[in-house]
Write a protein that holds these residues in place. Sequence first.
Motif, short mmCIF file in Angstrom:
data_model
loop_
_atom_site.label_atom_id
_atom_site.label_comp_id
_atom_site.label_asym_id
_atom_site.label_seq_id
_atom_site.Cartn_x
_atom_site.Cartn_y
_atom_site.Cartn_z
N HIS A 29 4.37 -2.98 6.29
CA HIS A 29 5.82 -3.19 6.17
C HIS A 29 6.31 -2.98 4.74
CE1 HIS A 29 6.35 -4.83 10.23
NE2 HIS A 29 5.17 -5.39 10.04
N CYS A 30 5.43 -3.06 3.78
CA CYS A 30 5.81 -2.98 2.36
C CYS A 30 5.06 -1.83 1.69
CB CYS A 30 5.52 -4.29 1.65
SG CYS A 30 6.42 -5.69 2.32
N THR A 31 5.25 -0.64 2.20
CA THR A 31 4.52 0.51 1.67
C THR A 31 5.00 0.89 0.27
OG1 THR A 31 6.07 1.99 2.80
CG2 THR A 31 4.02 1.43 3.96
N HIS A 32 6.14 0.35 -0.16
CA HIS A 32 6.63 0.64 -1.51
C HIS A 32 5.76 -0.02 -2.58
CE1 HIS A 32 8.51 -3.19 -0.55
NE2 HIS A 32 8.68 -3.39 -1.84
N VAL A 33 5.02 -1.08 -2.23
CA VAL A 33 4.10 -1.72 -3.19
C VAL A 33 2.77 -1.00 -3.08
CG1 VAL A 33 2.95 -3.85 -3.91
CG2 VAL A 33 5.29 -3.94 -2.99
N ARG A 54 0.57 -11.17 -12.63
CA ARG A 54 0.22 -9.89 -12.03
C ARG A 54 1.30 -8.86 -12.34
NH1 ARG A 54 -1.28 -10.92 -5.74
NH2 ARG A 54 0.95 -11.03 -5.55
N VAL A 55 0.93 -7.60 -12.23
CA VAL A 55 1.88 -6.49 -12.28
C VAL A 55 1.78 -5.75 -10.97
CG1 VAL A 55 2.50 -4.30 -13.38
CG2 VAL A 55 1.89 -6.26 -14.79
N LEU A 56 2.92 -5.56 -10.32
CA LEU A 56 2.98 -4.82 -9.07
C LEU A 56 3.55 -3.44 -9.37
CD1 LEU A 56 3.09 -7.90 -8.32
CD2 LEU A 56 4.24 -7.20 -6.25
N GLY A 57 2.88 -2.43 -8.87
CA GLY A 57 3.36 -1.06 -8.99
C GLY A 57 4.03 -0.65 -7.69
N CYS A 58 5.23 -0.13 -7.81
CA CYS A 58 6.02 0.23 -6.62
C CYS A 58 6.48 1.68 -6.69
CB CYS A 58 7.26 -0.67 -6.52
SG CYS A 58 6.91 -2.42 -6.53
N LYS A 59 6.73 2.25 -5.54
CA LYS A 59 7.36 3.57 -5.43
C LYS A 59 8.61 3.40 -4.59
CE LYS A 59 3.83 6.96 -6.22
NZ LYS A 59 4.32 7.43 -7.49
N GLN A 60 9.74 3.73 -5.18
CA GLN A 60 11.02 3.58 -4.49
C GLN A 60 11.83 4.86 -4.67
OE1 GLN A 60 12.14 0.73 -2.89
NE2 GLN A 60 11.56 -1.04 -4.08
N LYS A 61 12.41 5.31 -3.60
CA LYS A 61 13.32 6.45 -3.71
C LYS A 61 14.70 5.92 -4.10
CE LYS A 61 11.13 9.82 -0.82
NZ LYS A 61 10.52 10.58 -1.86
N ALA A 62 15.24 6.45 -5.17
CA ALA A 62 16.56 6.04 -5.64
C ALA A 62 17.58 7.12 -5.27
CB ALA A 62 16.55 5.84 -7.15
N PHE A 77 7.63 -0.90 -12.01
CA PHE A 77 6.68 -1.99 -12.20
C PHE A 77 7.41 -3.32 -12.30
CE2 PHE A 77 4.77 1.89 -13.67
CZ PHE A 77 3.55 1.86 -13.02
N VAL A 78 6.78 -4.34 -11.73
CA VAL A 78 7.34 -5.69 -11.68
C VAL A 78 6.29 -6.66 -12.22
CG1 VAL A 78 8.18 -7.51 -10.13
CG2 VAL A 78 8.77 -5.12 -9.69
#
Length: 179
Positions: A29-33, A54-62, A77-78
């Motif tokens: 459900h959270c493929t962006h992470v 922690r650092v979370l790496g994400c891919k998001q289409k803007a 990154f978060v």
Amino acid sequence: MHIFSQSFKYDHPWSHVVIGMWHKYPNPHCTHVVTVDVLDRTFNPETGIIRTERVLGCKQKAPSWIVKLFGGSEDAFVREISFIDPATQTATITSVNLSLSQFATCYERIQYRPMSSTQTSFMQTAEIQARTAMWRSMADRFESWLVQRFEQNAISGKAGFSDVLRTMWEAKEQQTAPS
């Protein structure tokens, strides 16, 4: 500034939810992470509190107008810091975006607390603010888009975490069930 908030309950004990927190990603459900890296974990023997960064790496289409206006890429990154307090049975997670923070910030706070021996409350707030010197109407539009994106991810996050919890604990129950 725009604020998003939600609360609901998980039909799982607090201890299960806290263990599940570390298994939330990846999930369908959270493929962006796409990555989760632990930077630091400490235990305070006086308080019993476990702190994890922690650092979370994400891919998001803007949307193209945001990419044109601010530049950047799909990679984001978060930074997440969590505090698990077994004495008070409270898990608190804060996060803030590292990417494009010169243009907008999203400060999120999540808290898990037991409601009963079989249910855990979830409370989430996010403060989203455009940090650019642009026309107020443009900043409002940008913040509104960010809130909508955050809400979509929150819906996916809830579904994903619910699946993770169900999968983890149903599998555990099946392993311990008498044959």
